[in-house]
Design a protein around this motif. Structure first.
Motif, PDB file in Angstrom:
ATOM      1  N   ILE A 116     116.211 -23.741 -78.704  1.00  0.00           N
ATOM      2  CA  ILE A 116     116.021 -23.823 -80.343  1.00  0.00           C
ATOM      3  C   ILE A 116     117.283 -23.622 -80.760  1.00  0.00           C
ATOM      4  N   PHE A 117     117.995 -22.532 -80.801  1.00  0.00           N
ATOM      5  CA  PHE A 117     119.047 -22.030 -81.471  1.00  0.00           C
ATOM      6  C   PHE A 117     120.314 -22.843 -81.194  1.00  0.00           C
ATOM      7  N   GLY A 118     120.396 -23.228 -79.665  1.00  0.00           N
ATOM      8  CA  GLY A 118     121.303 -23.918 -79.437  1.00  0.00           C
ATOM      9  C   GLY A 118     122.771 -23.163 -78.912  1.00  0.00           C
ATOM     10  N   GLN A 119     122.335 -21.758 -78.386  1.00  0.00           N
ATOM     11  CA  GLN A 119     123.444 -20.901 -78.117  1.00  0.00           C
ATOM     12  C   GLN A 119     123.764 -21.214 -76.656  1.00  0.00           C
ATOM     13  N   GLY A 120     125.135 -21.252 -76.316  1.00  0.00           N
ATOM     14  CA  GLY A 120     125.789 -21.915 -75.150  1.00  0.00           C
ATOM     15  C   GLY A 120     125.446 -23.335 -74.897  1.00  0.00           C
ATOM     16  N   VAL A 121     125.198 -24.094 -75.914  1.00  0.00           N
ATOM     17  CA  VAL A 121     124.885 -25.428 -75.643  1.00  0.00           C
ATOM     18  C   VAL A 121     126.089 -26.276 -76.463  1.00  0.00           C
ATOM     19  N   THR A 122     126.714 -27.181 -76.007  1.00  0.00           N
ATOM     20  CA  THR A 122     127.999 -27.743 -76.824  1.00  0.00           C
ATOM     21  C   THR A 122     127.230 -29.203 -77.286  1.00  0.00           C
ATOM     22  N   MET A 123     127.364 -29.437 -78.494  1.00  0.00           N
ATOM     23  CA  MET A 123     126.883 -30.865 -79.106  1.00  0.00           C
ATOM     24  C   MET A 123     128.020 -31.743 -78.863  1.00  0.00           C
ATOM     25  N   GLU A 124     127.490 -33.185 -78.774  1.00  0.00           N
ATOM     26  CA  GLU A 124     128.275 -34.313 -78.309  1.00  0.00           C
ATOM     27  C   GLU A 124     129.663 -34.573 -79.400  1.00  0.00           C
ATOM     28  N   ASN A 125     128.922 -34.133 -80.749  1.00  0.00           N
ATOM     29  CA  ASN A 125     130.024 -34.181 -81.970  1.00  0.00           C
ATOM     30  C   ASN A 125     131.080 -33.248 -81.758  1.00  0.00           C
TER      31      ASN A 125
END
Length: 80
Positions: A66-75
């Motif tokens: 949900i918070f996107g911690q530890g996940v890199t976005m494609e942009n």
């Protein structure tokens, strides 16, 4: 030739000695009560332990997804 290395116990009418006494029944009931209490305590502790583990797992899922911690976005990958 008598052998005096053994002894003989004569038991006439002593069947009453092997009957249960009320004191023993009360003691056994107390022991059974304590065993059941300890088993119930162990069951509640296990349920609490599983609940805590589930709560921690849901917290990790919330933080990662949900918070996107530890996940890199494609942009963000394109910028570098």
């Amino acid at each position: 030739m008598e052998n005096h290395n053994y002894s003989v116990l004569d038991m006439n009418g002593s069947e009453a000695a092997f009957q249960l006494v009320d004191k023993d029944r009360g003691k056994n009931a107390k022991q059974l009560t304590w065993i059941l209490l300890l088993k119930a305590h162990q069951a509640v502790g296990s349920i609490a332990w599983l609940g805590n583990g589930l709560w921690t797992l849901l917290g990790v899922i919330q933080n990662k997804l949900i918070f996107g911690q530890g996940v890199t976005m494609e942009n963000e990958k394109l910028i570098f």
